[in-house]
Design a protein around this motif. Sequence first.
Motif, PDB file in Angstrom:
ATOM      1  N   LEU A 249      19.239  64.581  80.027  1.00 59.03           N
ATOM      2  CA  LEU A 249      20.648  64.282  79.796  1.00 59.03           C
ATOM      3  C   LEU A 249      20.863  63.741  78.391  1.00 59.03           C
ATOM      4  O   LEU A 249      21.810  64.134  77.695  1.00 59.03           O
ATOM      5  CB  LEU A 249      21.143  63.279  80.833  1.00 59.03           C
ATOM      6  CG  LEU A 249      22.617  62.882  80.772  1.00 59.03           C
ATOM      7  CD1 LEU A 249      23.512  64.093  81.021  1.00 59.03           C
ATOM      8  CD2 LEU A 249      22.930  61.781  81.780  1.00 59.03           C
ATOM      9  N   GLU A 250      19.986  62.856  77.955  1.00 51.30           N
ATOM     10  CA  GLU A 250      20.113  62.264  76.622  1.00 51.30           C
ATOM     11  C   GLU A 250      19.972  63.315  75.520  1.00 51.30           C
ATOM     12  O   GLU A 250      20.592  63.196  74.457  1.00 51.30           O
ATOM     13  CB  GLU A 250      19.064  61.175  76.434  1.00 51.30           C
ATOM     14  CG  GLU A 250      19.304  59.935  77.276  1.00 51.30           C
ATOM     15  CD  GLU A 250      18.174  58.937  77.195  1.00 51.30           C
ATOM     16  OE1 GLU A 250      18.442  57.727  77.337  1.00 51.30           O
ATOM     17  OE2 GLU A 250      17.002  59.351  77.004  1.00 51.30           O
ATOM     18  N   GLN A 251      19.168  64.324  75.758  1.00 49.09           N
ATOM     19  CA  GLN A 251      18.860  65.308  74.718  1.00 49.09           C
ATOM     20  C   GLN A 251      19.835  66.488  74.678  1.00 49.09           C
ATOM     21  O   GLN A 251      19.830  67.245  73.713  1.00 49.09           O
ATOM     22  CB  GLN A 251      17.433  65.827  74.902  1.00 49.09           C
ATOM     23  CG  GLN A 251      16.361  64.771  74.670  1.00 49.09           C
ATOM     24  CD  GLN A 251      14.954  65.297  74.891  1.00 49.09           C
ATOM     25  OE1 GLN A 251      14.769  66.379  75.457  1.00 49.09           O
ATOM     26  NE2 GLN A 251      13.964  64.536  74.456  1.00 49.09           N
ATOM     27  N   CYS A 252      20.664  66.635  75.708  1.00 48.70           N
ATOM     28  CA  CYS A 252      21.512  67.829  75.757  1.00 48.70           C
ATOM     29  C   CYS A 252      22.749  67.679  74.881  1.00 48.70           C
ATOM     30  O   CYS A 252      23.245  66.577  74.645  1.00 48.70           O
ATOM     31  CB  CYS A 252      21.917  68.145  77.195  1.00 48.70           C
ATOM     32  SG  CYS A 252      23.206  67.087  77.883  1.00 48.70           S
ATOM     33  N   ASP A 253      23.237  68.825  74.401  1.00 46.08           N
ATOM     34  CA  ASP A 253      24.504  68.891  73.671  1.00 46.08           C
ATOM     35  C   ASP A 253      25.640  69.348  74.582  1.00 46.08           C
ATOM     36  O   ASP A 253      26.811  69.213  74.231  1.00 46.08           O
ATOM     37  CB  ASP A 253      24.378  69.871  72.502  1.00 46.08           C
ATOM     38  CG  ASP A 253      23.339  69.423  71.494  1.00 46.08           C
ATOM     39  OD1 ASP A 253      23.511  68.347  70.901  1.00 46.08           O
ATOM     40  OD2 ASP A 253      22.333  70.137  71.323  1.00 46.08           O
ATOM     41  N   ALA A 254      25.281  69.909  75.727  1.00 45.88           N
ATOM     42  CA  ALA A 254      26.273  70.305  76.729  1.00 45.88           C
ATOM     43  C   ALA A 254      25.636  70.175  78.100  1.00 45.88           C
ATOM     44  O   ALA A 254      24.443  70.466  78.287  1.00 45.88           O
ATOM     45  CB  ALA A 254      26.760  71.728  76.507  1.00 45.88           C
ATOM     46  N   LEU A 255      26.429  69.731  79.058  1.00 43.22           N
ATOM     47  CA  LEU A 255      25.982  69.524  80.430  1.00 43.22           C
ATOM     48  C   LEU A 255      26.795  70.419  81.347  1.00 43.22           C
ATOM     49  O   LEU A 255      28.035  70.348  81.354  1.00 43.22           O
ATOM     50  CB  LEU A 255      26.175  68.054  80.821  1.00 43.22           C
ATOM     51  CG  LEU A 255      25.992  67.683  82.294  1.00 43.22           C
ATOM     52  CD1 LEU A 255      24.546  67.931  82.743  1.00 43.22           C
ATOM     53  CD2 LEU A 255      26.375  66.215  82.521  1.00 43.22           C
TER      54      LEU A 255
ATOM     55  N   GLY B  53      33.140  56.254  73.771  1.00 44.46           N
ATOM     56  CA  GLY B  53      31.935  55.595  73.273  1.00 44.46           C
ATOM     57  C   GLY B  53      30.698  55.890  74.105  1.00 44.46           C
ATOM     58  O   GLY B  53      29.634  55.340  73.840  1.00 44.46           O
ATOM     59  N   GLY B  54      30.828  56.775  75.101  1.00 47.12           N
ATOM     60  CA  GLY B  54      29.712  57.096  75.984  1.00 47.12           C
ATOM     61  C   GLY B  54      28.651  57.945  75.312  1.00 47.12           C
ATOM     62  O   GLY B  54      28.783  58.329  74.147  1.00 47.12           O
ATOM     63  N   ILE B  55      27.618  58.279  76.050  1.00 49.58           N
ATOM     64  CA  ILE B  55      26.498  59.000  75.440  1.00 49.58           C
ATOM     65  C   ILE B  55      26.907  60.374  74.934  1.00 49.58           C
ATOM     66  O   ILE B  55      26.245  60.940  74.058  1.00 49.58           O
ATOM     67  CB  ILE B  55      25.311  59.130  76.407  1.00 49.58           C
ATOM     68  CG1 ILE B  55      25.686  59.958  77.646  1.00 49.58           C
ATOM     69  CG2 ILE B  55      24.762  57.779  76.782  1.00 49.58           C
ATOM     70  CD1 ILE B  55      24.488  60.422  78.425  1.00 49.58           C
ATOM     71  N   GLY B  56      28.003  60.911  75.474  1.00 49.66           N
ATOM     72  CA  GLY B  56      28.499  62.185  74.961  1.00 49.66           C
ATOM     73  C   GLY B  56      29.195  62.056  73.625  1.00 49.66           C
ATOM     74  O   GLY B  56      29.403  63.055  72.927  1.00 49.66           O
ATOM     75  N   GLN B  57      29.568  60.815  73.265  1.00 52.15           N
ATOM     76  CA  GLN B  57      30.186  60.508  71.974  1.00 52.15           C
ATOM     77  C   GLN B  57      31.431  61.348  71.674  1.00 52.15           C
ATOM     78  O   GLN B  57      31.772  61.575  70.513  1.00 52.15           O
ATOM     79  CB  GLN B  57      29.158  60.668  70.846  1.00 52.15           C
ATOM     80  CG  GLN B  57      28.065  59.609  70.845  1.00 52.15           C
ATOM     81  CD  GLN B  57      28.628  58.207  70.624  1.00 52.15           C
ATOM     82  OE1 GLN B  57      29.233  57.928  69.589  1.00 52.15           O
ATOM     83  NE2 GLN B  57      28.436  57.334  71.594  1.00 52.15           N
ATOM     84  N   ALA B  58      32.080  61.837  72.728  1.00 53.63           N
ATOM     85  CA  ALA B  58      33.283  62.668  72.575  1.00 53.63           C
ATOM     86  C   ALA B  58      33.022  63.864  71.664  1.00 53.63           C
ATOM     87  O   ALA B  58      33.936  64.356  70.982  1.00 53.63           O
ATOM     88  CB  ALA B  58      34.446  61.832  72.056  1.00 53.63           C
ATOM     89  N   THR B  59      31.773  64.323  71.652  1.00 53.04           N
ATOM     90  CA  THR B  59      31.403  65.534  70.911  1.00 53.04           C
ATOM     91  C   THR B  59      30.660  66.521  71.810  1.00 53.04           C
ATOM     92  O   THR B  59      30.822  67.736  71.674  1.00 53.04           O
ATOM     93  CB  THR B  59      30.520  65.205  69.701  1.00 53.04           C
ATOM     94  OG1 THR B  59      29.341  64.504  70.140  1.00 53.04           O
ATOM     95  CG2 THR B  59      31.268  64.335  68.693  1.00 53.04           C
TER      96      THR B  59
END
Length: 322
Positions: free
Chosen positions: A88-94, A131-137
């Motif tokens: 999860l930490e390494q993905c750019d899309a889930l 501000g979550g791990i997805g960083q809105a990106t």
Amino acid sequence: MNILIVHAHHEPQSFSSALAQQAESSLKAAGHQVVVSDLHKMDFDPVSGRENFTSLKDPQYLKQQIEEMHASEVGGFSADVEAEIVKLEQCDALLFSFPLWWFGMPAILKGWCDKVLAMGRIYGGPKLYEGGIGQATKRGMVLMTTGGGPSAYDGWGLNPSLDVIMAPIQHGVLWFNGFLPLEPFVAWSPVRVSDEERAAYLSSLASRMENLFEEPHVQMPPMADFPNWGHDIRNRYIVVVSQKLERDQRFHDLVADEQAMLADWKRQGKLLEFSISDPNDSQWRAFLKLRATNSKEVESMLSELPLAEYLSFQTTELAKPA
């Protein structure tokens, strides 16, 4: 880009599994790195307990959030949970892939969320929403099959609307952790459609995977708009729309553009609700519920509608709860 697909269907030959396989192959063909967590194939245990951890803060009383915080500090997650957290930490899309069961995720996928979305490591403190791990990106998307057809979930059927059903995932899982939600991909009642229609679903999904990082995302309300977890700093307005000028050919030519703009407002979080009476009735009315800073913003929005010159608008600001 790195893509994580979390798939939850026990039958590899199901259409739900076909969607996950299509997504994987299309993403790889587009040059992305894809990791698939096939939860049933992995025999993933969805039940949270002390087994989530290799080190305990309080062996006498299990408080999951406290133990997750402790495990985040000391590296104390079990091997299976740690492996999924790293993905999860390494993905750019889930991507979540599942059949809709009882108006939600299957238990095994809900259990994955319960165990992997760990307080401290994944969320908590400033790590929420934008501000979550997805960083809105980073992006999030649901691939879903249903038993019923679209009319069962359009807000007029017996079931809750699809927006209501999806809110715990789109808002409560994806956006809560900073992933930008995309519109869900829904294969309606694939067991009841033809082979040609199922093939069309797969083709449509392939196209969306090719543009996963280009298609407009659903814009969710940022945490900054709700200071101290209070009410929205933006207001709510009800707009009653009626016809001012007679319809001509230009009016009819602009209808599609009008519908596209309303759809875009909905995706941007500006249009919260929309309903309309019979448009063939000379006294028809449409009703919009808008989210905006002030009445001037509402006026500006309405003036941009392609059919604005043909329409009259009556706007009322709603009172916020006491």
